[in-house]
Design a protein around this motif. Structure first.
Motif, PDB file in Angstrom:
ATOM      1  N   VAL A 211      -7.496 -12.130  -5.378  1.00 48.40           N
ATOM      2  CA  VAL A 211      -6.423 -12.119  -6.381  1.00 48.40           C
ATOM      3  C   VAL A 211      -5.094 -11.702  -5.762  1.00 48.40           C
ATOM      4  N   ALA A 212      -5.150 -11.135  -4.568  1.00 46.75           N
ATOM      5  CA  ALA A 212      -3.922 -10.749  -3.870  1.00 46.75           C
ATOM      6  C   ALA A 212      -4.142 -10.905  -2.382  1.00 46.75           C
ATOM      7  N   THR A 213      -3.048 -11.153  -1.645  1.00 43.77           N
ATOM      8  CA  THR A 213      -3.161 -11.254  -0.190  1.00 43.77           C
ATOM      9  C   THR A 213      -2.018 -10.494   0.463  1.00 43.77           C
ATOM     10  N   VAL A 214      -2.263 -10.003   1.671  1.00 39.31           N
ATOM     11  CA  VAL A 214      -1.235  -9.344   2.461  1.00 39.31           C
ATOM     12  C   VAL A 214      -1.204 -10.021   3.826  1.00 39.31           C
ATOM     13  N   ASN A 215      -0.044 -10.556   4.210  1.00 38.00           N
ATOM     14  CA  ASN A 215       0.105 -11.099   5.553  1.00 38.00           C
ATOM     15  C   ASN A 215       0.500  -9.946   6.480  1.00 38.00           C
ATOM     16  N   ALA A 216      -0.448  -9.544   7.320  1.00 37.16           N
ATOM     17  CA  ALA A 216      -0.272  -8.343   8.140  1.00 37.16           C
ATOM     18  C   ALA A 216       0.874  -8.477   9.135  1.00 37.16           C
ATOM     19  N   VAL A 222       0.473  -2.141   6.893  1.00 41.06           N
ATOM     20  CA  VAL A 222      -0.559  -2.877   6.158  1.00 41.06           C
ATOM     21  C   VAL A 222      -1.223  -1.979   5.114  1.00 41.06           C
ATOM     22  N   ALA A 223      -1.611  -0.773   5.533  1.00 45.16           N
ATOM     23  CA  ALA A 223      -2.324   0.117   4.601  1.00 45.16           C
ATOM     24  C   ALA A 223      -1.469   0.425   3.379  1.00 45.16           C
ATOM     25  N   GLU A 224      -0.167   0.682   3.601  1.00 41.77           N
ATOM     26  CA  GLU A 224       0.738   0.963   2.482  1.00 41.77           C
ATOM     27  C   GLU A 224       0.844  -0.237   1.543  1.00 41.77           C
TER      28      GLU A 224
END
Ligand SMILES: [Zn+2]
Ligand SMILES: [Zn+2]
Length: 346
Positions: A211-216, A222-224
């Motif tokens: 449902v969500a993505t983070v492009n590192a 990233v953790a935040e």
């Protein structure tokens, strides 16, 4: 039979004709119909696995048809369609007696402790304990894609992480392991946030239920970013890649009393990563491993497939020949392509 053989670590393997295997009294020989190409095979080939003795035949994600049966085997017969977990139990040690064949004291691992399935036939030990019968509806290619990454992810999310509906599950790394974990966590109703550096892989993650993505590669921390997305941190977080950075981030993005599950292998120079242990103590975090899955737990996973909530065939990238498996194996560390590569022509 034809088999992919390497005679030195990191040296190009060759297709060779070697003697057909014969079954152990407690084992079977399986005609390989499909076998996945996995990063563990690459680790073995470059010399990261001390179990491997040369010359060696790789391959541990297999499905096929029982070709010959040892005299002590009672549950299987010639013609049965089967697969195996990548860790086989001995059936006699305390871990096996407690049902934890995945951490058996005397493990049988095709493609590591013994010759594997990059071949026309493979011998498998303790067949009554370690074989899993395939439902008629499941094709060999899909079955082969389960044996390692999918079952390890299932155990990581369900049995170790105990992820449940409504929880946040963070998945670091969207290769075969990560995409499997996303599908499994989504199937049990968890909210998945997927993390990777490739937009293609993040798009696939969303298609499989994230449902969500983070492009590192696009965020400072990233953790935040995960803590912000999940409003306080993940309940369960997986390092599906196996790297000190993803491991550190996965622990760092947990909410209090959250669980980190290490799924990606940590070998060689990565085997002792830095852990934010002060955070583990202060927030009562749990750090867990996941090492395959026992054959007797496959039923729960196959049931979720029958229900339609899990569709591992969506993770299959491409199918190749045994000849092509050599190149696929040697380039496995380059993270090219999406999904699982499966050998289907021998
Ligand atoms: Zn055992
Ligand atoms: Zn594998």
């Amino acid at each position: 039979m034809k088999a992919v053989v390497y005679e030195a670590f990191s040296a190009p393997p060759h297709i060779m004709t070697v003697p057909d295997p014969t079954p152990e009294p407690h084992g079977v020989v399986v005609k390989v119909m499909a076998t996945g190409v996995c990063r563990s095979d690459w680790h073995g080939w470059v010399g990261h696995d001390t179990d491997i003795q040369l010359p060696h035949v790789p391959g541990h994600e297999l499905a096929g048809i029982v070709e010959a049966v040892g005299r002590d085997v009672t549950k299987w017969k010639v013609g049965d369609r089967v697969t195996v977990p990548f860790v086989g139990g001995c059936g006699a040690c305390p871990e096996c007696h407690s049902g934890n064949h995945q951490v058996c004291d005397r493990q049988f691992q095709p493609g590591f402790t013994h010759w594997g399935s990059f071949a026309q036939y493979v011998g498998l030990h303790q067949a009554d304990i370690n074989l899993v019968g395939l439902p008629e509806s499941m094709d060999f290619t899909t079955a082969a894609s389960l044996g390692c990454r999918f079952v390890t992810s299932f155990r990581a999310v369900i049995d170790q992480g105990k992820a449940s509906a409504g929880q946040w599950v963070a998945v670091h790394g969207c290769g075969g392991v990560g995409l499997s974990a996303i599908m499994i966590a989504n199937a049990v109703g968890a909210n998945v946030v997927a993390i990777d550096i490739s937009e293609d892989k993040l798009a696939l993650a969303r298609a499989l239920g994230a449902v969500a993505t983070v492009n590192a590669s696009e965020v400072a921390e990233v953790a935040e970013a995960v803590i912000e997305t999940t409003r306080g941190g993940a309940h369960v977080s997986l390092d599906a890649l196996g790297h000190p950075t993803t491991c550190f981030n996965s622990i760092g993005n947990l909410r209090k009393r959250g669980k980190h599950v290490q799924v990606g292998l940590m070998l060689a120079e990565n085997s002792t990563p830095a852990i934010p242990m002060s955070r583990v103590i202060a927030n009562e975090l749990e750090i867990l491993g996941s090492h395959g899955m026992q054959a007797h737990r496959y039923d729960a996973m196959l049931e979720l497939m029958r229900s339609g909530k899990l569709a591992p065939e969506k993770l299959i990238g491409r199918t190749i020949t045994l000849e092509q498996s050599i190149d696929a194996l040697m380039t496995m560390d380059r993270f090219e392509g999406t999904g699982v590569t499966v050998v289907t022509e021998f």
